[in-house]
Design an enzyme around this catalytic site. Structure first.
Site, PDB file in Angstrom:
ATOM      1  N   ASP A   1      86.447 -82.593  18.018  1.00 36.87           N
ATOM      2  CA  ASP A   1      87.263 -83.295  17.024  1.00 36.87           C
ATOM      3  C   ASP A   1      86.861 -82.918  15.598  1.00 36.87           C
ATOM      4  O   ASP A   1      87.607 -82.267  14.876  1.00 36.87           O
ATOM      5  CB  ASP A   1      87.092 -84.813  17.191  1.00 36.87           C
ATOM      6  CG  ASP A   1      87.951 -85.347  18.330  1.00 36.87           C
ATOM      7  OD1 ASP A   1      88.911 -84.681  18.713  1.00 36.87           O
ATOM      8  OD2 ASP A   1      87.642 -86.441  18.832  1.00 36.87           O
TER       9      ASP A   1
ATOM     10  N   LYS B   1     110.989 -92.265  12.592  1.00 34.48           N
ATOM     11  CA  LYS B   1     112.070 -92.116  13.580  1.00 34.48           C
ATOM     12  C   LYS B   1     113.318 -92.868  13.124  1.00 34.48           C
ATOM     13  O   LYS B   1     114.382 -92.724  13.715  1.00 34.48           O
ATOM     14  CB  LYS B   1     111.598 -92.617  14.948  1.00 34.48           C
ATOM     15  CG  LYS B   1     110.579 -91.650  15.566  1.00 34.48           C
ATOM     16  CD  LYS B   1     110.200 -92.057  16.954  1.00 34.48           C
ATOM     17  CE  LYS B   1     109.327 -91.001  17.593  1.00 34.48           C
ATOM     18  NZ  LYS B   1     108.603 -91.522  18.741  1.00 34.48           N
TER      19      LYS B   1
ATOM     20  N   GLU C   1      88.256 -85.209  22.560  1.00 30.72           N
ATOM     21  CA  GLU C   1      86.958 -84.564  22.312  1.00 30.72           C
ATOM     22  C   GLU C   1      86.303 -83.918  23.535  1.00 30.72           C
ATOM     23  O   GLU C   1      86.045 -82.714  23.567  1.00 30.72           O
ATOM     24  CB  GLU C   1      86.007 -85.623  21.724  1.00 30.72           C
ATOM     25  CG  GLU C   1      84.563 -85.196  21.605  1.00 30.72           C
ATOM     26  CD  GLU C   1      84.333 -84.098  20.582  1.00 30.72           C
ATOM     27  OE1 GLU C   1      84.843 -84.242  19.461  1.00 30.72           O
ATOM     28  OE2 GLU C   1      83.656 -83.103  20.889  1.00 30.72           O
TER      29      GLU C   1
ATOM     30  N   GLY D   1      68.465 -68.712  19.955  1.00 31.35           N
ATOM     31  CA  GLY D   1      68.256 -67.380  19.391  1.00 31.35           C
ATOM     32  C   GLY D   1      67.036 -66.692  19.957  1.00 31.35           C
ATOM     33  O   GLY D   1      66.560 -67.017  21.038  1.00 31.35           O
ATOM     34  N   GLY D   2      66.553 -65.730  19.229  1.00 28.41           N
ATOM     35  CA  GLY D   2      65.436 -64.922  19.712  1.00 28.41           C
ATOM     36  C   GLY D   2      64.072 -65.525  19.413  1.00 28.41           C
ATOM     37  O   GLY D   2      63.049 -64.867  19.615  1.00 28.41           O
TER      38      GLY D   2
ATOM     39  N   GLN E   1      90.515 -88.719  15.397  1.00 25.25           N
ATOM     40  CA  GLN E   1      89.358 -88.154  14.699  1.00 25.25           C
ATOM     41  C   GLN E   1      89.535 -86.743  14.120  1.00 25.25           C
ATOM     42  O   GLN E   1      89.117 -86.482  12.992  1.00 25.25           O
ATOM     43  CB  GLN E   1      88.142 -88.147  15.656  1.00 25.25           C
ATOM     44  CG  GLN E   1      86.868 -87.698  14.982  1.00 25.25           C
ATOM     45  CD  GLN E   1      85.652 -87.624  15.874  1.00 25.25           C
ATOM     46  OE1 GLN E   1      84.683 -86.979  15.536  1.00 25.25           O
ATOM     47  NE2 GLN E   1      85.656 -88.277  17.022  1.00 25.25           N
TER      48      GLN E   1
HETATM   49  N1  CAO Z   1     106.827 -93.264  12.674  1.00 34.87           N
HETATM   50  C1  CAO Z   1     107.409 -93.145  13.887  1.00 34.87           C
HETATM   51  N2  CAO Z   1     106.817 -92.577  14.930  1.00 34.87           N
HETATM   52  C2  CAO Z   1     105.556 -92.129  14.776  1.00 34.87           C
HETATM   53  C3  CAO Z   1     104.876 -92.226  13.557  1.00 34.87           C
HETATM   54  C4  CAO Z   1     105.560 -92.841  12.467  1.00 34.87           C
HETATM   55  N3  CAO Z   1     105.014 -92.973  11.265  1.00 34.87           N
HETATM   56  N4  CAO Z   1     103.654 -91.701  13.708  1.00 34.87           N
HETATM   57  C5  CAO Z   1     103.558 -91.299  14.985  1.00 34.87           C
HETATM   58  N5  CAO Z   1     104.707 -91.536  15.634  1.00 34.87           N
HETATM   59  C6  CAO Z   1     105.026 -91.250  17.028  1.00 34.87           C
HETATM   60  C7  CAO Z   1     105.067 -89.783  17.330  1.00 34.87           C
HETATM   61  O1  CAO Z   1     106.258 -89.230  16.865  1.00 34.87           O
HETATM   62  C8  CAO Z   1     104.936 -89.789  18.849  1.00 34.87           C
HETATM   63  O2  CAO Z   1     106.189 -90.082  19.397  1.00 34.87           O
HETATM   64  P1  CAO Z   1     106.858 -89.290  20.649  1.00 34.87           P
HETATM   65  O3  CAO Z   1     105.813 -89.257  21.722  1.00 34.87           O
HETATM   66  O4  CAO Z   1     108.038 -90.119  20.987  1.00 34.87           O
HETATM   67  O5  CAO Z   1     107.225 -87.931  20.188  1.00 34.87           O
HETATM   68  C9  CAO Z   1     104.064 -91.013  19.104  1.00 34.87           C
HETATM   69  O6  CAO Z   1     104.000 -91.706  17.875  1.00 34.87           O
HETATM   70  C10 CAO Z   1     102.672 -90.816  19.609  1.00 34.87           C
HETATM   71  O7  CAO Z   1     102.074 -89.639  19.179  1.00 34.87           O
HETATM   72  P2  CAO Z   1     101.020 -88.885  20.103  1.00 34.87           P
HETATM   73  O8  CAO Z   1     101.695 -88.415  21.354  1.00 34.87           O
HETATM   74  O9  CAO Z   1     100.362 -87.871  19.267  1.00 34.87           O
HETATM   75  O10 CAO Z   1      99.947 -90.030  20.438  1.00 34.87           O
HETATM   76  P3  CAO Z   1      99.170 -90.331  21.811  1.00 34.87           P
HETATM   77  O11 CAO Z   1      98.379 -91.548  21.524  1.00 34.87           O
HETATM   78  O12 CAO Z   1     100.055 -90.388  22.988  1.00 34.87           O
HETATM   79  O13 CAO Z   1      98.209 -89.052  21.996  1.00 34.87           O
HETATM   80  C11 CAO Z   1      96.426 -87.547  21.386  1.00 34.87           C
HETATM   81  C12 CAO Z   1      97.017 -88.961  21.279  1.00 34.87           C
HETATM   82  C13 CAO Z   1      95.246 -87.461  20.457  1.00 34.87           C
HETATM   83  C14 CAO Z   1      95.987 -87.272  22.827  1.00 34.87           C
HETATM   84  C15 CAO Z   1      97.512 -86.517  20.971  1.00 34.87           C
HETATM   85  O14 CAO Z   1      97.990 -86.873  19.713  1.00 34.87           O
HETATM   86  C16 CAO Z   1      97.001 -85.082  20.948  1.00 34.87           C
HETATM   87  O15 CAO Z   1      96.805 -84.438  21.966  1.00 34.87           O
HETATM   88  N6  CAO Z   1      96.849 -84.546  19.722  1.00 34.87           N
HETATM   89  C17 CAO Z   1      96.478 -83.156  19.518  1.00 34.87           C
HETATM   90  C18 CAO Z   1      95.038 -82.918  19.849  1.00 34.87           C
HETATM   91  C19 CAO Z   1      94.114 -83.805  19.068  1.00 34.87           C
HETATM   92  O16 CAO Z   1      94.128 -83.886  17.871  1.00 34.87           O
HETATM   93  N7  CAO Z   1      93.222 -84.442  19.822  1.00 34.87           N
HETATM   94  C20 CAO Z   1      92.098 -85.116  19.215  1.00 34.87           C
HETATM   95  C21 CAO Z   1      92.333 -86.498  18.965  1.00 34.87           C
HETATM   96  S1  CAO Z   1      90.850 -87.164  18.306  1.00 34.87           S
HETATM   97  O17 CAO Z   1      89.945 -87.475  19.635  1.00 34.87           O
END
Ligand code: CAO
Length: 415
Positions: A168, A75, A139, A247-248, A17
Site C-alpha cells: 500500500d 453518480k 496489502e 547484501g554481501g 491506504q
Molecule cells: N460518489 C459516488 N460513488 C462513489 C464515490 C463518490 N464520491 N466514491 C466512490 N464511489 C463508488 C465507486 O464508483 C465504486 O462504485 P462501483 O463499484 O459501482 O463502480 C464504489 O464506490 C466502490 O469502489 P471500490 O470498488 O473501489 O471499493 P471496494 O471497497 O469494493 O474495494 C479495494 C476496495 C481497495 C479492494 C479496491 O478499491 C481496489 O482494488 N483498489 C485498487 C487497489 C488498491 O488500491 N488496493 C489497496 C487498498 S489499501 O489497502
C-alpha cells in the site's frame, strides 16, 4: 517560504491506504489536495479500527493530513457536472478504485482528457494489464504476488508477510514519483498523461534483490550468504533467508541482555568485512583475526552460524543500546530492534518532525508519522485530516459555484 508543489491542484479520489499515502505526500510538499468523498460515509477507513467512538479513526487521520474534504455524489447527474467543473481546473486526478470504477462513473481517460488535456490521471491498481487486472487487491495480497511473502520468514516455516506496508504505502510512494515526473514532463509538452502504479509491480520493485538471487541460484545452485549454506539444501526458487542480510555483508539478529522477558531485546549485527578485526577485538575473539577459517570474508561464509553464535555470547552481556553504543565507536554497523513504543517515545524523531503530535477537534491529540522526506526549501507542517465534507462549501465557492447553486446541489443530494 513557499512550498515545492504550490499551485498544483489535485482531485483526490483515493481511499484506504495506498492512494491516500500518495496524496498525503503531495499535500506535504504543498499541493492543494481536494479529497472527494461520498456524503454520509466517506473514505471507508474513517470508521475502520476506531479507538474512539464517533471520531475518525487513526487509520484515516494518519493517512489524510493536509487535505481538504469535499462531498460529491459522482453518480448523481448533477454531481457529475460538478466533477467536470473541478476536472477542468485541476492538474491531477488520483484514484485507487477497483478496476473500472472510474469508467463506470463515466469518467474515462478519453472524457477527462477531452475536458482537460493537461490533466494527469494517476491510478493505483492491484495488477498491471494481464490476467489479473480486474482483481481487487489489498496489502497482503500484493506482498504475496510481488515476491515478498515467498522470500520472507524462516526456511522451516510458511511464507510470512511483513509489517512494513510495502504494497500500500510502498505503491503510494511509487505513484507520487510518477505524478511529479508527469508534472515535470507537462512543463515541456503541455499535455497530461496516465500514470499507473500496480501494487504487484511496486512490491516486486522492492524485492528486486530477490530476483537477482533467483538468477544467481539458477546459475550456481547455491548462495553462500544464505543460512541454507553450507549444511541445508537449496530448492529451485529463492528460499526464505530468515534474518540474513540481503547484501554481501552477512548479518543476523542476536539476543541482547533481557531477551528472556523482552521480545525486542535484540540487535541486528553486520559482520562488515572492513571492520572484521575490530569485531573480533570487541567481542574478545582476537584469535579469529588471523585464523584462516575466519580471516577473509570468503572463508567466513561456511562458518557464519558459529560466528554469530560467538558474537551473541558477547551481545547477551549488553543491553541492545549498550551494544549499539560500543559497536558504533568502532564503526561496526548494527541496529537495536526498536519496538513501536520506543519509537513513539523517541525524542530525536520528534525533533526532526518524523514523529509529530497533531490536534484534532473530535479525537484530541494524537501521534503520527510526519513527512519522511525532508526538503530544505520546502519544510512540512503537518495539519490534521479534514472532517467529512468540511470544505465542501469553501471549495465549491473557489471553483465558481454561487451560494444558491451550492444550496440547490445539496438539496438534490449531489454534494
Ligand atoms: N460518489 C459516488 N460513488 C462513489 C464515490 C463518490 N464520491 N466514491 C466512490 N464511489 C463508488 C465507486 O464508483 C465504486 O462504485 P462501483 O463499484 O459501482 O463502480 C464504489 O464506490 C466502490 O469502489 P471500490 O470498488 O473501489 O471499493 P471496494 O471497497 O469494493 O474495494 C479495494 C476496495 C481497495 C479492494 C479496491 O478499491 C481496489 O482494488 N483498489 C485498487 C487497489 C488498491 O488500491 N488496493 C489497496 C487498498 S489499501 O489497502
Amino acid at each position: 517560504m513557499g512550498k515545492a508543489l504550490d499551485g498544483v491542484r489535485i482531485l483526490d479520489f483515493t481511499h484506504v491506504q495506498s492512494g491516500p499515502t500518495c496524496t498525503q505526500l503531495l499535500a506535504w510538499f504543498g499541493a492543494d489536495v481536494i479529497k472527494i468523498e461520498r456524503a454520509g460515509t466517506g473514505d471507508v477507513t474513517r470508521e475502520q479500527l476506531r479507538d474512539i467512538p464517533e471520531a475518525d479513526s487513526l487509520y484515516f487521520t494518519m493517512l489524510n493530513h493536509n487535505k481538504r474534504s469535499v462531498t460529491i455524489d459522482t453518480k448523481h447527474p448533477e454531481g457529475k457536472k460538478v466533477l467536470e467543473t473541478l476536472i477542468k481546473q485541476c492538474d491531477v486526478l488520483v484514484e485507487n478504485f477497483a478496476p473500472g470504477a472510474l469508467d463506470r462513473m463515466g469518467f474515462t481517460w478519453e472524457h477527462i482528457n477531452e475536458l482537460n488535456p493537461r490533466m494527469i490521471v494517476a491510478s493505483v491498481k492491484g495488477f498491471g494489464p494481464g490476467p489479473y487486472e480486474q482483481c481487487k487487491v489489498y496489502e497482503n495480497v500484493a506482498q504475496c504476488v510481488g515476491g515478498a511473502a515467498s522470500t520472507t520468514g524462516f526456511d522451516d516455516g510458511p511464507p510470512v508477510v511483513t509489517g512494513a506496508q510495502i504494497g500500500d504505502s510502498g505503491t503510494g510512494l511509487h505513484l507520487a514519483l510518477g505524478i511529479v515526473t508527469a508534472l515535470y514532463q507537462r512543463t515541456q509538452t503541455g499535455r497530461g498523461q496516465k500514470v499507473l502504479a500496480a501494487m504487484q509491480d511496486g512490491v516486486l520493485n522492492l524485492c528486486r534483490v530477490k530476483l537477482r538471487d533467483q538468477q544467481r541460484l539458477e546459475r550456481n545452485g547455491v548462495m553462500k550468504e544464505y543460512p541454507q549454506y553450507p549444511n541445508g539444501t537449496f530448492p529451485e526458487a529463492v528460499p526464505r533467508a530468515g534474518n540474513a542480510s540481503g547484501g554481501g555483508q552477512p548479518g543476523w539478529i542476536l539476543k541482547c541482555q533481557g531477551w528472556e522477558h523482552d521480545p525486542n531485546a535484540y540487535i541486528y549485527f553486520i559482520t562488515q568485512a572492513p571492520v572484521w578485526d575490530r569485531i573480533c577485538r570487541v567481542i574478545g575473539r582476537e584469535e579469529w583475526i588471523d585464523d584462516p577459517n575466519y580471516a577473509t570474508a570468503a572463508a567466513r561464509l561456511p562458518h557464519l552460524q558459529d560466528i554469530f553464535a560467538g558474537i551473541e555470547q558477547w551481545t547477551m552481556t549488553k543491553t541492545k543500546f549498550e551494544a549499539m553504543e560500543i559497536l558504533n565507536k568502532y564503526d561496526i554497523p548494527c541496529g537495536p530492534i526498536l519496538s513501536m513504543k520506543e519509537i513513539a517515545e523517541d525524542e530525536s524523531l520528534r525533533r526532526t518532525g518524523t514523529i509529530v503530535e497533531v490536534d484534532h477537534p473530535v479525537r484530541g491529540r494524537y501521534l503520527t508519522v510526519g513527512n519522511p522526506i525532508k526538503l530544505s526549501d520546502s519544510p512540512t507542517d503537518v495539519t490534521r485530516s479534514p472532517l467529512l465534507g468540511e470544505h465542501t462549501d469553501e471549495v465549491m465557492a473557489e471553483f465558481g459555484f454561487s451560494r444558491d447553486q451550492i444550496g440547490e446541489l445539496r438539496a438534490v443530494g449531489a454534494i
